[in-house]
Design a protein around this motif. Structure first.
Motif, PDB file in Angstrom:
ATOM      1  N   ALA A  65      -0.189 -14.878  53.335  1.00 37.33           N
ATOM      2  CA  ALA A  65       1.071 -14.163  53.570  1.00 37.33           C
ATOM      3  C   ALA A  65       0.948 -13.112  54.672  1.00 37.33           C
ATOM      4  O   ALA A  65       1.869 -12.926  55.462  1.00 37.33           O
ATOM      5  N   LYS A  66      -0.193 -12.429  54.747  1.00 35.78           N
ATOM      6  CA  LYS A  66      -0.352 -11.359  55.731  1.00 35.78           C
ATOM      7  C   LYS A  66      -0.467 -11.870  57.166  1.00 35.78           C
ATOM      8  O   LYS A  66      -0.190 -11.125  58.105  1.00 35.78           O
ATOM      9  N   SER A  67      -0.882 -13.117  57.344  1.00 36.61           N
ATOM     10  CA  SER A  67      -1.101 -13.603  58.709  1.00 36.61           C
ATOM     11  C   SER A  67      -0.195 -14.771  59.100  1.00 36.61           C
ATOM     12  O   SER A  67      -0.448 -15.432  60.101  1.00 36.61           O
ATOM     13  N   LYS A  68       0.855 -15.022  58.335  1.00 36.56           N
ATOM     14  CA  LYS A  68       1.759 -16.131  58.657  1.00 36.56           C
ATOM     15  C   LYS A  68       2.392 -15.972  60.031  1.00 36.56           C
ATOM     16  O   LYS A  68       2.501 -16.941  60.780  1.00 36.56           O
TER      17      LYS A  68
END
Length: 87
Positions: A65-68
């Motif tokens: 989720a943090k690097s999508k």
């Protein structure tokens, strides 16, 4: 292709898209006239459309989720950078 992905396994459809794209590229190189080249480019375009259509949902499912946004940005840059490098 998104509708097909509802009934066919997405990874299998993605694989067939890559096969179509590779066949289109190979046939483009082997074409001996304009009509054959047009058909080969159409085949490659159909394969490329599968890849570009199904890769974004795959990244949405697989990326943390943090690097999508980074993953989407890199994927979005692949095509214009490839064109620029080939030009």
């Amino acid at each position: 292709y998104a509708a097909l992905a509802q009934t066919i396994n997405e990874m299998r459809l993605l694989g067939w898209g890559m096969v179509l794209w590779a066949a289109g590229c190979a046939l483009t190189g082997l074409s001996n006239g304009f009509p054959m080249m047009v058909v080969a480019r159409l085949l490659g375009g159909c394969g490329g459309a599968v890849v570009m259509t199904l890769t974004f949902p795959f990244i949405d499912d697989a990326a943390p989720a943090k690097s999508k946004t980074l993953w989407f940005g890199v994927l979005g840059l692949c095509q214009p950078v490839g064109i620029a490098l080939g030009y």
